[in-house]
Design an enzyme around this catalytic site. Sequence first.
Site, PDB file in Angstrom:
ATOM      1  N   GLN A 123       0.853  -1.199   0.000  1.00  0.00           N
ATOM      2  CA  GLN A 123       0.000   0.000   0.000  1.00  0.00           C
ATOM      3  C   GLN A 123       0.886   1.244   0.000  1.00  0.00           C
ATOM      4  OE1 GLN A 123      -3.591  -0.758   2.869  1.00  0.00           O
ATOM      5  NE2 GLN A 123      -1.822  -1.857   3.681  1.00  0.00           N
TER       6      GLN A 123
ATOM      7  N   ASP B  12       6.438   4.613  -1.313  1.00  0.00           N
ATOM      8  CA  ASP B  12       7.784   5.118  -1.019  1.00  0.00           C
ATOM      9  C   ASP B  12       8.903   4.445  -1.816  1.00  0.00           C
ATOM     10  OD1 ASP B  12       7.403   3.423   2.190  1.00  0.00           O
ATOM     11  OD2 ASP B  12       8.084   2.580   0.266  1.00  0.00           O
TER      12      ASP B  12
ATOM     13  N   HIS C 158      -1.303   1.692  -4.295  1.00  0.00           N
ATOM     14  CA  HIS C 158      -1.635   3.109  -4.108  1.00  0.00           C
ATOM     15  C   HIS C 158      -0.687   4.022  -4.864  1.00  0.00           C
ATOM     16  CE1 HIS C 158      -3.863   1.954  -0.152  1.00  0.00           C
ATOM     17  NE2 HIS C 158      -4.548   1.663  -1.236  1.00  0.00           N
TER      18      HIS C 158
ATOM     19  N   CYS D 294      -0.283  14.658 -14.796  1.00  0.00           N
ATOM     20  CA  CYS D 294      -1.117  15.814 -15.142  1.00  0.00           C
ATOM     21  C   CYS D 294      -2.562  15.331 -15.308  1.00  0.00           C
ATOM     22  CB  CYS D 294      -0.659  16.453 -16.456  1.00  0.00           C
ATOM     23  SG  CYS D 294      -1.841  17.694 -17.023  1.00  0.00           S
TER      24      CYS D 294
ATOM     25  N   CYS E 215      -3.652  16.399 -19.358  1.00  0.00           N
ATOM     26  CA  CYS E 215      -3.210  15.620 -20.542  1.00  0.00           C
ATOM     27  C   CYS E 215      -2.646  14.262 -20.152  1.00  0.00           C
ATOM     28  CB  CYS E 215      -2.160  16.433 -21.307  1.00  0.00           C
ATOM     29  SG  CYS E 215      -0.668  16.766 -20.360  1.00  0.00           S
TER      30      CYS E 215
ATOM     31  N   CYS F 221       0.930  21.960 -15.319  1.00  0.00           N
ATOM     32  CA  CYS F 221       1.518  21.236 -16.453  1.00  0.00           C
ATOM     33  C   CYS F 221       2.015  22.236 -17.497  1.00  0.00           C
ATOM     34  CB  CYS F 221       0.456  20.321 -17.079  1.00  0.00           C
ATOM     35  SG  CYS F 221       1.037  19.487 -18.567  1.00  0.00           S
TER      36      CYS F 221
ATOM     37  N   CYS G 284      -0.201  21.653 -20.905  1.00  0.00           N
ATOM     38  CA  CYS G 284      -1.629  21.993 -21.085  1.00  0.00           C
ATOM     39  C   CYS G 284      -2.176  22.855 -19.955  1.00  0.00           C
ATOM     40  CB  CYS G 284      -2.456  20.688 -21.163  1.00  0.00           C
ATOM     41  SG  CYS G 284      -2.639  19.877 -19.563  1.00  0.00           S
TER      42      CYS G 284
ATOM     43  N   GLY H  49       2.855  -4.604   8.985  1.00  0.00           N
ATOM     44  CA  GLY H  49       2.718  -3.158   9.201  1.00  0.00           C
ATOM     45  C   GLY H  49       1.507  -2.520   8.561  1.00  0.00           C
TER      46      GLY H  49
ATOM     47  N   ASN I 118       2.479  -7.019  13.223  1.00  0.00           N
ATOM     48  CA  ASN I 118       2.006  -5.643  13.332  1.00  0.00           C
ATOM     49  C   ASN I 118       2.068  -5.186  14.781  1.00  0.00           C
ATOM     50  OD1 ASN I 118       0.903  -3.381  11.751  1.00  0.00           O
ATOM     51  ND2 ASN I 118      -0.832  -3.569  13.165  1.00  0.00           N
TER      52      ASN I 118
HETATM   53  N1  APR Z   1       6.540  -2.557  13.028  1.00  0.00           N
HETATM   54  C1  APR Z   1       5.304  -3.136  12.999  1.00  0.00           C
HETATM   55  N2  APR Z   1       4.142  -2.421  12.929  1.00  0.00           N
HETATM   56  C2  APR Z   1       4.262  -1.075  12.879  1.00  0.00           C
HETATM   57  C3  APR Z   1       5.504  -0.408  12.914  1.00  0.00           C
HETATM   58  C4  APR Z   1       6.675  -1.206  12.994  1.00  0.00           C
HETATM   59  N3  APR Z   1       7.902  -0.659  13.028  1.00  0.00           N
HETATM   60  N4  APR Z   1       5.264   0.942  12.868  1.00  0.00           N
HETATM   61  C5  APR Z   1       3.919   1.094  12.794  1.00  0.00           C
HETATM   62  N5  APR Z   1       3.318  -0.107  12.810  1.00  0.00           N
HETATM   63  C6  APR Z   1       1.885  -0.402  12.705  1.00  0.00           C
HETATM   64  C7  APR Z   1       0.986   0.670  13.278  1.00  0.00           C
HETATM   65  O1  APR Z   1       0.774   0.478  14.663  1.00  0.00           O
HETATM   66  C8  APR Z   1      -0.297   0.431  12.471  1.00  0.00           C
HETATM   67  O2  APR Z   1      -1.090  -0.577  13.081  1.00  0.00           O
HETATM   68  O3  APR Z   1       1.590  -0.414  11.319  1.00  0.00           O
HETATM   69  C9  APR Z   1       0.223  -0.089  11.125  1.00  0.00           C
HETATM   70  C10 APR Z   1       0.143   0.953  10.032  1.00  0.00           C
HETATM   71  O4  APR Z   1      -1.229   1.156   9.751  1.00  0.00           O
HETATM   72  P1  APR Z   1      -1.691   2.457   8.941  1.00  0.00           P
HETATM   73  O5  APR Z   1      -0.996   3.645   9.461  1.00  0.00           O
HETATM   74  O6  APR Z   1      -3.187   2.426   8.896  1.00  0.00           O
HETATM   75  O7  APR Z   1      -1.103   2.209   7.471  1.00  0.00           O
HETATM   76  P2  APR Z   1      -1.729   1.326   6.310  1.00  0.00           P
HETATM   77  O8  APR Z   1      -2.411   0.119   6.863  1.00  0.00           O
HETATM   78  O9  APR Z   1      -0.654   1.110   5.333  1.00  0.00           O
HETATM   79  O10 APR Z   1      -2.831   2.329   5.698  1.00  0.00           O
HETATM   80  C11 APR Z   1      -3.446   1.948   4.497  1.00  0.00           C
HETATM   81  O11 APR Z   1      -4.456   4.150   4.357  1.00  0.00           O
HETATM   82  O12 APR Z   1      -4.223   6.426   4.596  1.00  0.00           O
HETATM   83  C12 APR Z   1      -4.273   5.409   3.674  1.00  0.00           C
HETATM   84  O13 APR Z   1      -3.299   5.376   1.549  1.00  0.00           O
HETATM   85  C13 APR Z   1      -2.981   5.301   2.905  1.00  0.00           C
HETATM   86  O14 APR Z   1      -1.831   3.322   2.106  1.00  0.00           O
HETATM   87  C14 APR Z   1      -2.440   3.916   3.245  1.00  0.00           C
HETATM   88  C15 APR Z   1      -3.697   3.173   3.654  1.00  0.00           C
END
Ligand code: APR
Length: 260
Positions: A107, A110, A127, A135, A138, A159, A162, A199, A225
């Site tokens: 997701q 980066d 994502h 743009c 165009c 842009c 355009c 994560g 997580n």
């Molecule tokens: N190790 C393990 N877990 C971690 C760490 C780490 N070092 N650091 C943070 N976390 C956990 C956080 O506690 C959280 O539960 O990772 C999770 C990240 O969840 P979100 O911040 O909701 O990120 P994500 O699930 O990727 O969000 C999905 O939401 O805002 C939109 O487009 C954005 O792609 C993103 C989407």
Amino acid sequence: MVNADMETLAEQVAELIDKSQRLVVFTGAGISTESGIPDFRGKDGIWTKMDPEDFTIQRFVARPEVRKMQWKLLAEGGLLKDARPNIAHYAIAELEKLGKLDCVVTQNIDNLHQLAGNSPEIVFELHGNMQYVRCLGCHRRLPMAEIIARLSVEDLPECEHCKGILKPDAVFFGESLPQLVLSEAARRATQCDLCIVIGSTLVVYPAASIPMYAYDAGAKVVIINIGATPMDSKAAVRIEGKAGETMTKVMRQVKRKMSK
Ligand code: APR
């Protein structure tokens, strides 16, 4: 005792990886916090400081001041800085080198999986990716670096072809995901035998459907997580721990098993 639990759980994950024929790793912002990029909903996450409504496509297009705020953030390196992969990213790249990885579905925007060494063709960015700008007029795609360079003299870049609105090539709320990427990621998920989530809160759809597709197709799901997720009860192994530390322990066990 907690470490002992972590070791035992890491060994269980390594056993699943060792036996897996098709492993899909699904990552969220939590895998990049150890690279200095804030997540969204964790402690001190971006949505604890900024309004997600300002990151809807509707508001981005309708309000020049919202676009200025976002370009200012990018000019200051506020979202990605010059982040580098961390040990969790390198662990996933090593799984590919060991021939154990089918693909990474992320997701994140980066580019850190590619920088860590995963082949771009098996990194599915649901994502989008902040390396480019699109743009909306165009549909030209331009390198983000080119636009960042203009921000020293412009606060609202348009842009040059355009005069259309320029937007980072990441998916904003209210925008549809890149359909080919999503469908291929979904296909891979339904064919895998193991899906490891690292994560993510697993609360944003359709991205969060990916691990569910794997589970519904009979794959085992592992969740690594900090904090609960709605899929925890479905996990074959659930590790409450940091991505880097956990994946280091897992990879040590994977390599031990492969050397036997
Ligand atoms: N190790 C393990 N877990 C971690 C760490 C780490 N070092 N650091 C943070 N976390 C956990 C956080 O506690 C959280 O539960 O990772 C999770 C990240 O969840 P979100 O911040 O909701 O990120 P994500 O699930 O990727 O969000 C999905 O939401 O805002 C939109 O487009 C954005 O792609 C993103 C989407």
